[in-house]
Design an enzyme around this catalytic site. Structure first.
Site, PDB file in Angstrom:
ATOM      1  N   ARG A  10       9.024-106.137  33.167  1.00 31.22           N
ATOM      2  CA  ARG A  10       8.406-106.856  32.208  1.00 31.22           C
ATOM      3  C   ARG A  10       8.244-106.803  30.556  1.00 31.22           C
ATOM      4  O   ARG A  10       7.398-107.384  29.976  1.00 31.22           O
ATOM      5  CB  ARG A  10       7.056-106.833  32.682  1.00 31.22           C
ATOM      6  N   LYS A  49      15.250-114.343  19.661  1.00 32.98           N
ATOM      7  CA  LYS A  49      16.072-114.972  20.553  1.00 32.98           C
ATOM      8  C   LYS A  49      16.878-114.007  21.230  1.00 32.98           C
ATOM      9  O   LYS A  49      17.868-113.352  20.708  1.00 32.98           O
ATOM     10  CB  LYS A  49      16.841-116.171  19.797  1.00 32.98           C
ATOM     11  N   GLU A 109      27.141-118.416   9.280  1.00 26.98           N
ATOM     12  CA  GLU A 109      25.784-118.648   9.095  1.00 26.98           C
ATOM     13  C   GLU A 109      25.033-118.596   7.826  1.00 26.98           C
ATOM     14  O   GLU A 109      24.114-119.072   7.481  1.00 26.98           O
ATOM     15  CB  GLU A 109      25.152-117.495  10.008  1.00 26.98           C
ATOM     16  N   LYS A 130      15.545-116.880   7.170  1.00 27.53           N
ATOM     17  CA  LYS A 130      15.007-116.899   8.751  1.00 27.53           C
ATOM     18  C   LYS A 130      13.792-116.556   8.755  1.00 27.53           C
ATOM     19  O   LYS A 130      12.988-116.821   9.684  1.00 27.53           O
ATOM     20  CB  LYS A 130      16.207-116.076   9.134  1.00 27.53           C
ATOM     21  N   GLU A 163      10.166-122.196  18.211  1.00 30.28           N
ATOM     22  CA  GLU A 163      11.258-123.366  18.287  1.00 30.28           C
ATOM     23  C   GLU A 163      10.499-124.637  18.515  1.00 30.28           C
ATOM     24  O   GLU A 163      11.063-125.469  19.450  1.00 30.28           O
ATOM     25  CB  GLU A 163      12.775-123.119  18.523  1.00 30.28           C
ATOM     26  N   ARG A 185      12.166-124.387  13.250  1.00 29.46           N
ATOM     27  CA  ARG A 185      13.156-123.437  13.493  1.00 29.46           C
ATOM     28  C   ARG A 185      14.484-124.098  14.403  1.00 29.46           C
ATOM     29  O   ARG A 185      15.485-123.258  13.839  1.00 29.46           O
ATOM     30  CB  ARG A 185      12.653-122.339  14.693  1.00 29.46           C
ATOM     31  N   ASN A 226      19.792-124.428  13.736  1.00 30.32           N
ATOM     32  CA  ASN A 226      20.773-124.648  14.656  1.00 30.32           C
ATOM     33  C   ASN A 226      21.737-125.487  14.026  1.00 30.32           C
ATOM     34  O   ASN A 226      22.689-126.089  15.112  1.00 30.32           O
ATOM     35  CB  ASN A 226      20.152-125.062  16.052  1.00 30.32           C
ATOM     36  N   HIS A 268      25.294-125.892  15.688  1.00 31.59           N
ATOM     37  CA  HIS A 268      25.509-125.160  16.894  1.00 31.59           C
ATOM     38  C   HIS A 268      25.659-125.744  18.237  1.00 31.59           C
ATOM     39  O   HIS A 268      26.026-125.408  19.139  1.00 31.59           O
ATOM     40  CB  HIS A 268      24.269-124.249  17.212  1.00 31.59           C
ATOM     41  N   HIS A 287      28.395-124.654  20.186  1.00 28.82           N
ATOM     42  CA  HIS A 287      28.257-123.961  21.837  1.00 28.82           C
ATOM     43  C   HIS A 287      29.417-124.757  22.445  1.00 28.82           C
ATOM     44  O   HIS A 287      29.760-124.073  23.429  1.00 28.82           O
ATOM     45  CB  HIS A 287      26.828-123.921  22.002  1.00 28.82           C
ATOM     46  N   HIS A 340      31.915-117.166  17.332  1.00 23.24           N
ATOM     47  CA  HIS A 340      30.702-118.109  17.387  1.00 23.24           C
ATOM     48  C   HIS A 340      30.561-118.687  16.115  1.00 23.24           C
ATOM     49  O   HIS A 340      30.682-120.006  16.062  1.00 23.24           O
ATOM     50  CB  HIS A 340      29.460-117.144  17.723  1.00 23.24           C
TER      51      HIS A 340
HETATM   52  P1  NAD Z   1      30.051-109.410  18.384  1.00 16.80           P
HETATM   53  O1  NAD Z   1      29.131-109.040  18.764  1.00 16.80           O
HETATM   54  O2  NAD Z   1      31.075-109.881  19.590  1.00 16.80           O
HETATM   55  O3  NAD Z   1      31.026-108.652  17.491  1.00 16.80           O
HETATM   56  C1  NAD Z   1      32.112-108.787  16.930  1.00 16.80           C
HETATM   57  C2  NAD Z   1      33.202-107.861  17.474  1.00 16.80           C
HETATM   58  O4  NAD Z   1      33.344-106.758  16.156  1.00 16.80           O
HETATM   59  C3  NAD Z   1      33.012-106.667  18.466  1.00 16.80           C
HETATM   60  O5  NAD Z   1      34.314-106.720  19.127  1.00 16.80           O
HETATM   61  C4  NAD Z   1      32.257-105.708  17.980  1.00 16.80           C
HETATM   62  O6  NAD Z   1      32.596-104.593  18.779  1.00 16.80           O
HETATM   63  C5  NAD Z   1      33.195-105.500  16.599  1.00 16.80           C
HETATM   64  N1  NAD Z   1      32.093-104.827  15.470  1.00 16.80           N
HETATM   65  C6  NAD Z   1      30.879-104.911  15.466  1.00 16.80           C
HETATM   66  N2  NAD Z   1      30.639-104.499  14.450  1.00 16.80           N
HETATM   67  C7  NAD Z   1      31.782-103.714  13.718  1.00 16.80           C
HETATM   68  C8  NAD Z   1      31.998-103.167  12.762  1.00 16.80           C
HETATM   69  N3  NAD Z   1      30.995-102.586  11.726  1.00 16.80           N
HETATM   70  N4  NAD Z   1      33.274-102.608  12.369  1.00 16.80           N
HETATM   71  C9  NAD Z   1      34.137-102.746  13.402  1.00 16.80           C
HETATM   72  N5  NAD Z   1      34.016-103.666  14.256  1.00 16.80           N
HETATM   73  C10 NAD Z   1      32.798-104.116  14.810  1.00 16.80           C
HETATM   74  O7  NAD Z   1      30.111-110.847  17.466  1.00 16.80           O
HETATM   75  P2  NAD Z   1      28.910-111.496  16.245  1.00 16.80           P
HETATM   76  O8  NAD Z   1      29.533-112.584  15.708  1.00 16.80           O
HETATM   77  O9  NAD Z   1      28.290-110.378  15.839  1.00 16.80           O
HETATM   78  O10 NAD Z   1      27.804-112.146  17.283  1.00 16.80           O
HETATM   79  C11 NAD Z   1      28.184-113.418  17.912  1.00 16.80           C
HETATM   80  C12 NAD Z   1      27.112-113.433  19.111  1.00 16.80           C
HETATM   81  O11 NAD Z   1      25.647-113.532  18.232  1.00 16.80           O
HETATM   82  C13 NAD Z   1      27.328-114.718  19.922  1.00 16.80           C
HETATM   83  O12 NAD Z   1      26.976-114.471  21.323  1.00 16.80           O
HETATM   84  C14 NAD Z   1      26.046-115.696  19.453  1.00 16.80           C
HETATM   85  O13 NAD Z   1      25.496-116.654  20.464  1.00 16.80           O
HETATM   86  C15 NAD Z   1      24.976-114.729  19.115  1.00 16.80           C
HETATM   87  N6  NAD Z   1      24.276-115.170  18.134  1.00 16.80           N
HETATM   88  C16 NAD Z   1      22.699-115.007  18.383  1.00 16.80           C
HETATM   89  C17 NAD Z   1      21.543-115.409  17.384  1.00 16.80           C
HETATM   90  C18 NAD Z   1      20.383-115.139  17.899  1.00 16.80           C
HETATM   91  O14 NAD Z   1      19.308-115.697  17.116  1.00 16.80           O
HETATM   92  N7  NAD Z   1      19.861-114.466  18.788  1.00 16.80           N
HETATM   93  C19 NAD Z   1      22.027-116.327  16.390  1.00 16.80           C
HETATM   94  C20 NAD Z   1      23.475-116.203  16.127  1.00 16.80           C
HETATM   95  C21 NAD Z   1      24.312-115.843  16.926  1.00 16.80           C
HETATM   96  N1  GLY Z   2      20.038-118.569  15.297  1.00 13.57           N
HETATM   97  C1  GLY Z   2      19.175-119.722  15.502  1.00 13.57           C
HETATM   98  C2  GLY Z   2      17.629-118.995  15.699  1.00 13.57           C
HETATM   99  O1  GLY Z   2      17.502-118.054  15.826  1.00 13.57           O
HETATM  100  O2  GLY Z   2      16.894-120.078  15.880  1.00 13.57           O
END
Ligand code: NAD
Ligand code: GLY
Length: 359
Positions: free
Chosen positions: A121, A143, A185, A227, A237, A241, A245, A248, A252, A265
């Site tokens: 939980r 998120k 972003e 942010k 949101e 907030r 997006n 997005h 998405h 992404h």
């Molecule tokens: P990712 O997590 O897939 O990382 C990209 C790649 O780079 C991976 O293969 C990773 O192993 C590698 N990598 C990471 N750090 C590295 C480093 N320092 N050196 C070498 N390689 C490295 O991609 P991302 O762009 O970081 O994240 C995308 C995800 O984030 C999506 O799923 C998206 O939906 C999510 N997201 C979430 C939010 C939120 O608010 N929670 C906001 C924006 C995006």
């Molecule tokens: N990445 C969008 C949010 O955190 O609201």
């Protein structure tokens, strides 16, 4: 030099610590882990690069320790991997005081955050983002989610981390394509909130692309400040907030329709931002000059500014599943000039359909 931005959420407030050399430094873990069990979850590439350093730094603080490695890639944001994490936590003897640490990009942050939200939980977790995208966006704000075959991030929870440790030196090994994805972003914050920051990026993009440490640190800090301010005002949101997006809903749809991982992404968000800006222009809310500046900056950052060719019914179905929608209406964030944006539920269907059909 290290700096800190705080996310102010009452008794769930937390620091975002930004600077070089954080990962290997025991003092950054000690306040959070003192005497507790710790489980580090890292993506495969990052585990190889930074796992041993993080392990050495956190072990003196915690009572017991486990590392779990998850393969790279967006496809890991799924039930199977979540189930595997839960299984390993239970088998190892994790309890409610155990702290999870998410070491990697947004995929690991979202996945481990959701595991932390759901295990017994809810347990504490720390974000240790190692991509630009994760340092400026996904590690902040709570998120957490996994994807569903029918839509992106549809299964998740709001669960804030207890701390974010953003080590800027980790970006030195990030592939160029991933760096550019993170810039999408960063540029978003300028468009929705801060015209001066957008102008700063226009002037300093070359420094960001050649990974000038001072420029990157400034961009990360300013993005986190924006942010943190928005999340503090609207954590769940209900209103403002949603502006985060921008691009997005289109993005998405691109990610799910092309199979998770084909488009990064940030790349999908970049193409989505140009679609949203073009729509705003056609609706008379954005000047052609501002549309040109947005498109140019994204393109110069090395990002795609045109979507892949997809059937109209595919677009509409995927966009119809977006979490921002209400009462079956597609909700879109549209820029209103540079530095401001709004939430729109009344976009004319024919204007949207013409845009998505490439007309
Ligand atoms: P990712 O997590 O897939 O990382 C990209 C790649 O780079 C991976 O293969 C990773 O192993 C590698 N990598 C990471 N750090 C590295 C480093 N320092 N050196 C070498 N390689 C490295 O991609 P991302 O762009 O970081 O994240 C995308 C995800 O984030 C999506 O799923 C998206 O939906 C999510 N997201 C979430 C939010 C939120 O608010 N929670 C906001 C924006 C995006
Ligand atoms: N990445 C969008 C949010 O955190 O609201």
């Amino acid at each position: 030099m290290t700096s800190t931005v705080r996310v102010e959420l009452g008794d769930r407030s937390y620091p975002i610590v930004i600077g070089p050399g954080l990962l290997d430094s025991p003092r950054h873990y000690e306040p959070w882990l003192r005497g507790r069990q710790a489980v580090l979850v890292a993506s495969a590439t990052v585990s190889g690069l930074h796992g041993p350093g993080v392990e050495r730094a956190l072990q003196p603080s915690c009572s017991r320790y486990l590392r779990i490695v998850v393969p790279d890639g967006e496809a890991q944001k799924c039930w199977e991997t979540l189930d595997r994490l839960h299984g390993e936590l239970i088998a190892w003897g994790a309890d409610r005081r155990t702290v999870l640490l998410a070491l990697g990009g947004g995929v690991i942050g979202d996945l481990v955050g959701f595991a932390a939200a759901t295990f017994q939980r809810g347990v504490d977790f720390i974000q240790i983002p190692t991509t630009l995208l994760a340092q400026v966006d996904s590690s902040v704000g709570g998120k957490t989610a996994i994807n569903h075959a029918l839509g992106k991030n549809l299964i998740g929870a709001f669960h804030q981390p207890i701390a974010v440790l953003s080590d800027t030196e980790t970006l030195n090994t990030l592939p160029d394509r991933e760096l550019a994805a993170g810039l999408a972003e960063v540029i978003k914050y300028g468009i929705i909130h801060d015209s001066a920051f957008f102008a700063w990026m226009e002037a300093h993009l070359h420094e960001l692309l050649r990974r000038d440490a001072a420029a990157l640190t400034f961009a990360i800090r300013r993005s986190c400040e924006i942010k943190a301010e928005i999340v503090a005002q609207d954590e769940r949101e209900h209103g403002r907030r949603a502006l985060l997006n921008l691009g997005h809903t289109f993005g998405h749809a691109i990610e799910s329709l092309t199979g998770y991982g084909a488009w990064l992404h940030g790349e999908a968000v970049a193409a989505g931002t140009v679609l949203a800006s073009t729509l705003a222009h056609r609706m008379g809310r954005l000047s052609s000059d501002d549309l040109g500046r947005i498109t140019r900056l994204l393109e110069q950052a090395g990002l795609p500014v045109r979507p892949p060719s997809l059937p109209l019914d595919g677009w509409l179905t995927a966009m119809g599943r977006d979490k921002k929608n209400e009462g079956g209406r597609i909700t879109l964030i549209l820029p209103e000039g540079i530095g401001a944006a709004s939430v729109n539920r009344e976009v004319p269907a024919n204007t949207l359909e013409a845009l998505l059909s490439g007309r």
